[in-house]
Design an enzyme around this catalytic site. Structure first.
Site, PDB file in Angstrom:
ATOM      1  N   ASP A 160      -4.198  12.520  11.492  1.00  0.00           N
ATOM      2  CA  ASP A 160      -3.406  11.887  10.435  1.00  0.00           C
ATOM      3  C   ASP A 160      -2.196  12.778  10.167  1.00  0.00           C
ATOM      4  OD1 ASP A 160      -2.660  10.357   7.980  1.00  0.00           O
ATOM      5  OD2 ASP A 160      -4.656   9.529   8.229  1.00  0.00           O
ATOM      6  N   HIS A 231       0.905   7.456  10.116  1.00  0.00           N
ATOM      7  CA  HIS A 231      -0.048   8.555   9.887  1.00  0.00           C
ATOM      8  C   HIS A 231      -0.032   9.501  11.085  1.00  0.00           C
ATOM      9  CE1 HIS A 231      -1.776   6.982   6.152  1.00  0.00           C
ATOM     10  NE2 HIS A 231      -1.616   5.788   6.693  1.00  0.00           N
ATOM     11  N   ASP A 304      -2.689   1.197  10.104  1.00  0.00           N
ATOM     12  CA  ASP A 304      -2.478   0.898   8.686  1.00  0.00           C
ATOM     13  C   ASP A 304      -1.154   1.476   8.190  1.00  0.00           C
ATOM     14  OD1 ASP A 304      -3.650   3.405   9.246  1.00  0.00           O
ATOM     15  OD2 ASP A 304      -4.110   3.702   7.120  1.00  0.00           O
ATOM     16  N   GLU A 305      -0.662   0.901   7.110  1.00  0.00           N
ATOM     17  CA  GLU A 305       0.439   1.458   6.311  1.00  0.00           C
ATOM     18  C   GLU A 305       1.608   1.937   7.175  1.00  0.00           C
ATOM     19  OE1 GLU A 305      -2.058   3.135   2.526  1.00  0.00           O
ATOM     20  OE2 GLU A 305      -2.106   4.413   4.293  1.00  0.00           O
ATOM     21  N   PHE A 400     -15.619   5.365  -0.753  1.00  0.00           N
ATOM     22  CA  PHE A 400     -16.458   6.335  -1.453  1.00  0.00           C
ATOM     23  C   PHE A 400     -15.664   7.545  -1.943  1.00  0.00           C
ATOM     24  CE2 PHE A 400     -20.363   4.984   1.329  1.00  0.00           C
ATOM     25  CZ  PHE A 400     -20.317   3.723   0.768  1.00  0.00           C
ATOM     26  N   ASP A 401     -14.387   7.622  -1.567  1.00  0.00           N
ATOM     27  CA  ASP A 401     -13.568   8.738  -2.072  1.00  0.00           C
ATOM     28  C   ASP A 401     -13.110   8.486  -3.503  1.00  0.00           C
ATOM     29  OD1 ASP A 401     -12.194   6.658  -0.580  1.00  0.00           O
ATOM     30  OD2 ASP A 401     -10.324   7.712  -0.977  1.00  0.00           O
ATOM     31  N   GLU A 440      -8.717  13.585   0.898  1.00  0.00           N
ATOM     32  CA  GLU A 440      -7.610  14.270   0.235  1.00  0.00           C
ATOM     33  C   GLU A 440      -8.126  15.183  -0.880  1.00  0.00           C
ATOM     34  OE1 GLU A 440      -7.589  11.038   0.950  1.00  0.00           O
ATOM     35  OE2 GLU A 440      -5.614  10.419   1.682  1.00  0.00           O
TER      36      GLU A 440
HETATM   37  C1  ACM Z   1      -6.518   3.064   4.785  1.00  0.00           C
HETATM   38  O1  ACM Z   1      -7.200   3.382   3.802  1.00  0.00           O
HETATM   39  N1  ACM Z   1      -5.223   3.325   4.806  1.00  0.00           N
HETATM   40  C2  ACM Z   1      -7.123   2.421   5.935  1.00  0.00           C
END
Ligand code: ACM
Ligand code: ZN
Length: 535
Positions: A160, A231, A304-305, A400-401, A440
């Protein structure tokens, strides 16, 4: 009480008991002989030789993970058709055995008959090791815990913006440069404070092979994720040519969207250039090595993103779009995914993408979508309509974070993919479910445990048990029994007062604490609760 998590397909409690000891012997049909050691190891009871009271018998008609476990006054019978079936019978027996009172070196097991097999084939737990690197010992400990709850997929987020954690022999700078960052943000999504020390680490290919084998011995397939095209800052730091503009880029040392904005940083959120052919050479070279390390038939490409602004200005990307008649940047990402998919298919792999990548209309429907976003995404249903498959990990239930104040345990337990999210007519296209831990704000095993447990057992019941066999109050009772085993295994699960926070205002306060400065508030409270309990 016989308390098993996940709840078996059928469980009939019977009159009477059967006494076992560490010298109780296990015998097996010829086809099952090779699994005796596994059975003894997992249950922590029984001997590979000795007076036989346990018999493993081979059932050729059973599905891979199916088993029958019978405890009668005459002994214990396990019927299974594969090593996975024996493993899961052993994990079930381990839960029944645990916490039984010992008398003269013997344990009295209640008689019962259990017939069990899973609801979903794909039962997954994810760990992000890019944001924090934990290492081999912690990952193996986690794999043991996954097997206890009959989870059979480990989704390993290995790269990432904040770190590249897998050795790639052809591109040594990925780990020489990409595996280390100078600092880390602390304090939560909307806070600007730093830890003040570097962080890093990576897995050698030899370590990865060893972990893959360790997982396989527990019926767990490891699905690696190399997140692309966004990422990707750790890769840009090592090889700046992978981005549209070749500018210096650091391995990111801040998390999420708000902190860099608060710090006035620019150019921190970028995607790989899809125009340059050199990007594809890099990606295919990397995947060649990754595919060789992980035998799983799936590969997670992330997706993603992905910010798409640079693509609209980059001459390479613009040329790629014109040459291929792509009329949007979404289609450009679709082009990237389809090309990687062709490469993956040629290596016998199926690609998985996060649901944002499903926005491309021209996507090959052999690609599996993974539905995570908080918001409803209509592209998911359209993709299902076209025949695509899905893994479900809806944010509100499966992230779960997040703190328990925001997403209490019942969010996970009571979630049902075919109620309100995906129409029931697509049920057969749901391969399974996943619980995720982004790290994180998780840098220790103590916190990792508290975020995973008891959500992970709750998710295992969603993944394994039939909906008609599920009941939240009953789950909590069984979970309390199960906690004795977790205590002995040293797992720092969240206490009820944390996992089941009551009252709207209280929960708002917890959530705010989590976003601003006090990201470890629940962790500290949980520690206090455990100290009081153990006094
Ligand atoms: C994600 O949480 N960006 C997959
Ligand atoms: Zn470009």
């Amino acid at each position: 009480m016989i308390a098993i998590i996940p709840q078996p397909l059928s469980l009939e409690e019977k009159e009477g008991f059967y006494a076992v000891s560490k010298t109780t012997g296990v015998a097996a049909d010829a086809a099952m002989q090779a699994h005796i050691a596994l059975f003894c190891g997992i249950t922590g009871c029984f001997a590979e030789t000795g007076e036989t009271a346990v018999h493993l018998s081979y059932q050729k008609d059973f599905a891979k993970e199916e088993y029958v476990l019978t405890i009668s006054p005459q002994g214990i019978q396990v019927q299974a058709g594969s090593e996975a079936g024996v493993l899961y019978a052993a994990e079930t027996l381990r839960q029944i055995l645990h916490g039984r009172e010992e008398k003269d070196g013997r344990w009295l097991l209640p008689c019962c008959e259990i017939h069990d097999k899973p609801r979903y084939a794909y039962r997954s737990i994810h760990l992000d090791e890019a944001r924090h690197f934990f290492g081999e010992k912690t990952v193996k400990r986690l794999l043991d815990l996954l097997a206890l709850y009959k989870i059979n997929v480990f989704h390993w987020h290995l790269t990432d913006d904040q770190g590249w954690r897998i050795e790639i022999k052809k591109y040594p700078r990925l780990t020489e440069v990409g595996a280390y960052r100078k600092d880390s943000t602390v304090g939560g999504w909307n806070w600007l404070a730093f830890e003040g020390k570097p962080h890093g680490g990576f897995y050698t290919q030899e370590q990865i092979r060893d972990i893959v084998a360790y997982a396989a011995a527990r019926n767990i397939m490891i699905v690696p994720e190399i997140d692309m095209p966004a990422h990707f800052a750790a890769a840009f730091a090592a090889y700046p040519y992978l981005a549209c503009r070749e500018i210096d880029c650091e391995v990111q040392w801040h998390f999420g969207g708000k902190t860099p904005a608060l710090a006035g940083m620019r150019d921190w959120n970028r995607s790989a250039c899809i125009g340059k052919e050199s990007t594809f050479t890099f990606v295919f070279d990397v995947l060649e090595e990754v595919f060789d390390l992980f035998p799983a038939p799936y590969f997670h490409i992330g997706g993603d993103e992905a910010p798409k602004g640079e693509w609209t200005k980059c001459p390479h990307c613009q040329k790629r779009m014109a040459d291929n008649h792509l009329d949007s940047v979404e289609e450009l990402q679709g082009y990237f995914n389809n090309r990687v998919n062709e490469f993956a298919k040629a290596h016998g792999k199926r690609l998985i993408v996060w649901n944002e990548a499903l926005a491309a209309q021209g996507l090959d429907t052999s690609i599996v979508g993974q539905y995570w976003t908080v918001e409803w995404d209509d592209n998911v249903n359209q993709y299902l309509e076209k025949g695509g498959d899905l893994i479900v990990c809806k944010h509100q239930a499966c992230y779960f974070d997040m703190c328990y104040g925001q997403y209490p345990l019942w969010n996970t337990y009571c979630f049902e993919p075919t109620k309100r999210l995906v129409p029931a007519r697509f049920a057969d296209q749901i391969l399974g479910v996943e619980g995720l831990l982004w790290t994180e704000w998780v840098s220790t095993v103590e916190k990792m445990d508290m975020q995973y447990f008891p959500r992970l057992p709750a998710l295992s019941e969603l993944a394994w048990s039939m909906p008609e066999n599920k009941d939240f109050a009953d789950f909590l009772n069984r979970m309390h029994e199960n906690e004795k085993l977790l205590d002995d295994l040293g797992v720092n699960y969240a206490e009820d007062k944390i996992a089941l926070p009551r009252g709207y205002q209280h929960r708002q306060k917890l959530t705010n604490r989590w976003y601003f400065r006090e990201q470890d508030w629940e962790l500290r409270k949980n520690r206090e609760l455990k100290q009081q309990k153990n006094k």
